[in-house]
Scaffold this active site. Structure first.
Site, PDB file in Angstrom:
ATOM      1  CB  THR A 249      -0.918   0.062   1.237  1.00 59.48           C
ATOM      2  OG1 THR A 249      -0.088  -0.029   2.415  1.00 59.48           O
ATOM      3  CG2 THR A 249      -1.944  -1.063   1.235  1.00 59.48           C
ATOM      4  NE  ARG A 250       1.137   2.602   5.200  1.00 55.21           N
ATOM      5  CZ  ARG A 250       1.701   2.193   6.343  1.00 55.21           C
ATOM      6  NH1 ARG A 250       2.927   2.524   6.605  1.00 55.21           N
ATOM      7  NH2 ARG A 250       1.026   1.471   7.198  1.00 55.21           N
TER       8      ARG A 250
ATOM      9  CB  THR B 108      -6.007  -4.675   1.106  1.00 52.61           C
ATOM     10  OG1 THR B 108      -7.051  -5.639   1.307  1.00 52.61           O
ATOM     11  CG2 THR B 108      -6.162  -3.989  -0.243  1.00 52.61           C
TER      12      THR B 108
ATOM     13  CG  LEU C  93       1.225  -9.974   6.842  1.00 51.75           C
ATOM     14  CD1 LEU C  93       2.629  -9.496   6.535  1.00 51.75           C
ATOM     15  CD2 LEU C  93       0.942 -11.249   6.080  1.00 51.75           C
TER      16      LEU C  93
ATOM     17  CG  ASN D  93       7.599  -4.596   1.542  1.00 48.98           C
ATOM     18  OD1 ASN D  93       8.663  -3.988   1.641  1.00 48.98           O
ATOM     19  ND2 ASN D  93       6.429  -4.008   1.746  1.00 48.98           N
TER      20      ASN D  93
ATOM     21  CB  SER E 171      16.395  -4.012   8.842  1.00 52.37           C
ATOM     22  OG  SER E 171      16.994  -2.865   9.415  1.00 52.37           O
TER      23      SER E 171
ATOM     24  CE1 TYR F  54      11.848  -3.272  11.662  1.00 47.70           C
ATOM     25  CE2 TYR F  54      14.170  -2.675  11.701  1.00 47.70           C
ATOM     26  CZ  TYR F  54      12.988  -2.830  11.009  1.00 47.70           C
ATOM     27  OH  TYR F  54      12.935  -2.541   9.665  1.00 47.70           O
ATOM     28  CB  SER F  55      17.580  -6.210  16.500  1.00 48.50           C
ATOM     29  OG  SER F  55      18.230  -5.126  15.883  1.00 48.50           O
TER      30      SER F  55
ATOM     31  CE  LYS G 277      12.531  -6.051   9.460  1.00 51.04           C
ATOM     32  NZ  LYS G 277      11.623  -6.461   8.359  1.00 51.04           N
TER      33      LYS G 277
HETATM   34  N1  LIG Z   1      11.864   2.379   5.948  1.00 52.81           N
HETATM   35  C1  LIG Z   1      13.072   1.961   6.266  1.00 52.81           C
HETATM   36  O1  LIG Z   1      13.972   2.774   6.543  1.00 52.81           O
HETATM   37  C2  LIG Z   1      13.390   0.492   6.298  1.00 52.81           C
HETATM   38  C3  LIG Z   1      14.721   0.120   6.502  1.00 52.81           C
HETATM   39  C4  LIG Z   1      15.056  -1.225   6.545  1.00 52.81           C
HETATM   40  C5  LIG Z   1      14.069  -2.191   6.380  1.00 52.81           C
HETATM   41  N2  LIG Z   1      12.785  -1.807   6.183  1.00 52.81           N
HETATM   42  C6  LIG Z   1      11.796  -2.901   6.023  1.00 52.81           C
HETATM   43  O2  LIG Z   1      11.163  -2.777   4.763  1.00 52.81           O
HETATM   44  C7  LIG Z   1       9.806  -3.225   4.842  1.00 52.81           C
HETATM   45  C8  LIG Z   1       8.873  -2.128   4.341  1.00 52.81           C
HETATM   46  O3  LIG Z   1       9.096  -0.960   5.125  1.00 52.81           O
HETATM   47  P1  LIG Z   1       8.402   0.459   4.810  1.00 52.81           P
HETATM   48  O4  LIG Z   1       9.315   1.491   5.357  1.00 52.81           O
HETATM   49  O5  LIG Z   1       7.976   0.517   3.386  1.00 52.81           O
HETATM   50  O6  LIG Z   1       7.123   0.352   5.785  1.00 52.81           O
HETATM   51  P2  LIG Z   1       5.770   1.223   5.832  1.00 52.81           P
HETATM   52  O7  LIG Z   1       5.881   2.419   4.972  1.00 52.81           O
HETATM   53  O8  LIG Z   1       5.464   1.399   7.280  1.00 52.81           O
HETATM   54  O9  LIG Z   1       4.708   0.205   5.175  1.00 52.81           O
HETATM   55  C9  LIG Z   1       4.453  -1.019   5.831  1.00 52.81           C
HETATM   56  C10 LIG Z   1       3.557  -1.887   4.987  1.00 52.81           C
HETATM   57  O10 LIG Z   1       3.304  -3.092   5.745  1.00 52.81           O
HETATM   58  C11 LIG Z   1       1.899  -3.298   5.794  1.00 52.81           C
HETATM   59  N3  LIG Z   1       1.475  -3.968   7.018  1.00 52.81           N
HETATM   60  C12 LIG Z   1       1.716  -3.593   8.309  1.00 52.81           C
HETATM   61  N4  LIG Z   1       1.084  -4.424   9.150  1.00 52.81           N
HETATM   62  C13 LIG Z   1       0.418  -5.332   8.384  1.00 52.81           C
HETATM   63  C14 LIG Z   1      -0.419  -6.444   8.667  1.00 52.81           C
HETATM   64  N5  LIG Z   1      -0.757  -6.786   9.923  1.00 52.81           N
HETATM   65  N6  LIG Z   1      -0.910  -7.168   7.641  1.00 52.81           N
HETATM   66  C15 LIG Z   1      -0.619  -6.833   6.362  1.00 52.81           C
HETATM   67  N7  LIG Z   1       0.155  -5.779   6.018  1.00 52.81           N
HETATM   68  C16 LIG Z   1       0.670  -5.048   7.027  1.00 52.81           C
HETATM   69  C17 LIG Z   1       1.294  -1.898   5.716  1.00 52.81           C
HETATM   70  O11 LIG Z   1      -0.053  -2.000   5.301  1.00 52.81           O
HETATM   71  P3  LIG Z   1      -1.199  -0.960   5.791  1.00 52.81           P
HETATM   72  O12 LIG Z   1      -1.218   0.122   4.785  1.00 52.81           O
HETATM   73  O13 LIG Z   1      -2.442  -1.800   5.824  1.00 52.81           O
HETATM   74  O14 LIG Z   1      -0.798  -0.463   7.161  1.00 52.81           O
HETATM   75  C18 LIG Z   1       2.216  -1.232   4.688  1.00 52.81           C
HETATM   76  O15 LIG Z   1       1.811  -1.568   3.385  1.00 52.81           O
HETATM   77  C19 LIG Z   1       9.574  -3.613   6.300  1.00 52.81           C
HETATM   78  O16 LIG Z   1       9.749  -4.992   6.470  1.00 52.81           O
HETATM   79  C20 LIG Z   1      10.665  -2.838   7.044  1.00 52.81           C
HETATM   80  O17 LIG Z   1      11.007  -3.460   8.265  1.00 52.81           O
HETATM   81  C21 LIG Z   1      12.424  -0.499   6.136  1.00 52.81           C
END
Ligand SMILES: NC(=O)c1ccc[n+]([C@@H]2O[C@H](COP(=O)([O-])OP(=O)(O)OC[C@H]3O[C@@H](n4cnc5c(N)ncnc54)[C@H](OP(=O)(O)O)[C@@H]3O)[C@@H](O)[C@H]2O)c1
Length: 220
Positions: free
Chosen positions: A11-12, A34, A40, A62, A114, A127-128, A131
């Protein structure tokens, strides 16, 4: 041959960039549930989803959450939900998809991990845990599933410009962090999506079991 790709959390943020990137490719049929279709947080929701969709060639785990808590604030609810969404759910999804992949002698799995799955930071215990765990799953399954031509890798991004980052880190702290990154900026989601595209493409026929860092040089 056309491949069916499941992307969670599209979604984002990074998931949305992965979706937009792969939509341009002719060879993929995308499944982008969605949260209502695939929550999850619920194993029952995961089982229900896969009773309908059970022919998936490529999985991109993801979706994730990040609850930042110091040791004196960690509670059992936060512990459970973090591990459920970031660790148990991806494993359960893989379990549902592997039987079909074995019959095809083909599969590609990418887990969004991560840099905090390789080293850590204060208040990132939950979180760690998740991951480091997903990196362990990635390595174990790469060994177990290589014989079926199922390749599984984890991507370990540093700081990425998404809602997760904006919500968790103040603007002042972001400025400070940028000065510690050799490329002096956070990644854009599309830069992570490009790596996903490579890993699942025909160009990658030999890389498996890896935790691939993409962090602008932060850990260098
Ligand atoms: N951003 C960073 O700096 C960063 C760095 C390293 C790793 N990561 C990893 O990369 C991945 C994506 O991160 P992001 O920054 O893009 O995160 P984000 O912008 O917070 O988006 C999280 C996504 O996960 C979905 N989600 C959360 N809870 C859920 C559930 N119970 N069931 C189904 N979907 C769910 C959300 O859906 P909804 O729209 O329904 O909430 C959203 O689409 C994650 O695993 C994160 O740990 C991110």
């Amino acid at each position: 041959m056309n491949k069916t790709v499941l992307i969670t959390g599209a979604t984002r943020g990074i998931g949305k960039a992965i979706k937009q990137n792969l939509e341009k490719e002719l060879d993929y049929t995308l499944l982008i549930p969605t949260r209502t279709e695939l929550d999850l947080a619920s194993m029952a929701s995961i089982d229900a989803y896969f009773s309908e969709y059970n022919k998936i060639d490529i999985v991109i785990n993801n979706a994730g959450i990040n609850l930042i808590q110091s040791i004196d604030r960690i509670d059992i609810e936060s512990l459970q939900i973090m591990q459920q969404i970031n660790l148990y759910a991806p494993l359960k999804i893989i379990q549902h998809c592997v039987p079909y992949m074995k019959t095809k002698n083909y599969g590609r799995i990418v887990n969004l991990s991560s840099i905090w799955g390789l080293r850590s930071k204060e208040e990132r215990t939950l979180y760690s845990m998740s991951k480091f765990g997903i990196n362990g799953i990635t390595k174990s399954l790469a060994r177990e599933l290589g014989q079926y031509n199922i390749l599984i890798n984890a991507i370990c991004p540093g700081y990425v410009n998404t809602e997760m980052t904006q919500q968790n880190i103040s603007v002042e702290e972001q400025e400070k962090i940028r000065t510690t990154i050799p490329l002096a900026r956070f990644a854009e989601p599309n830069e992570i999506a490009n790596l996903v595209k490579f890993l699942i493409s025909a160009e990658n026929s030999y890389m498996t079991g890896q935790t691939i860092v993409i962090d602008g040089g932060f850990l260098a």
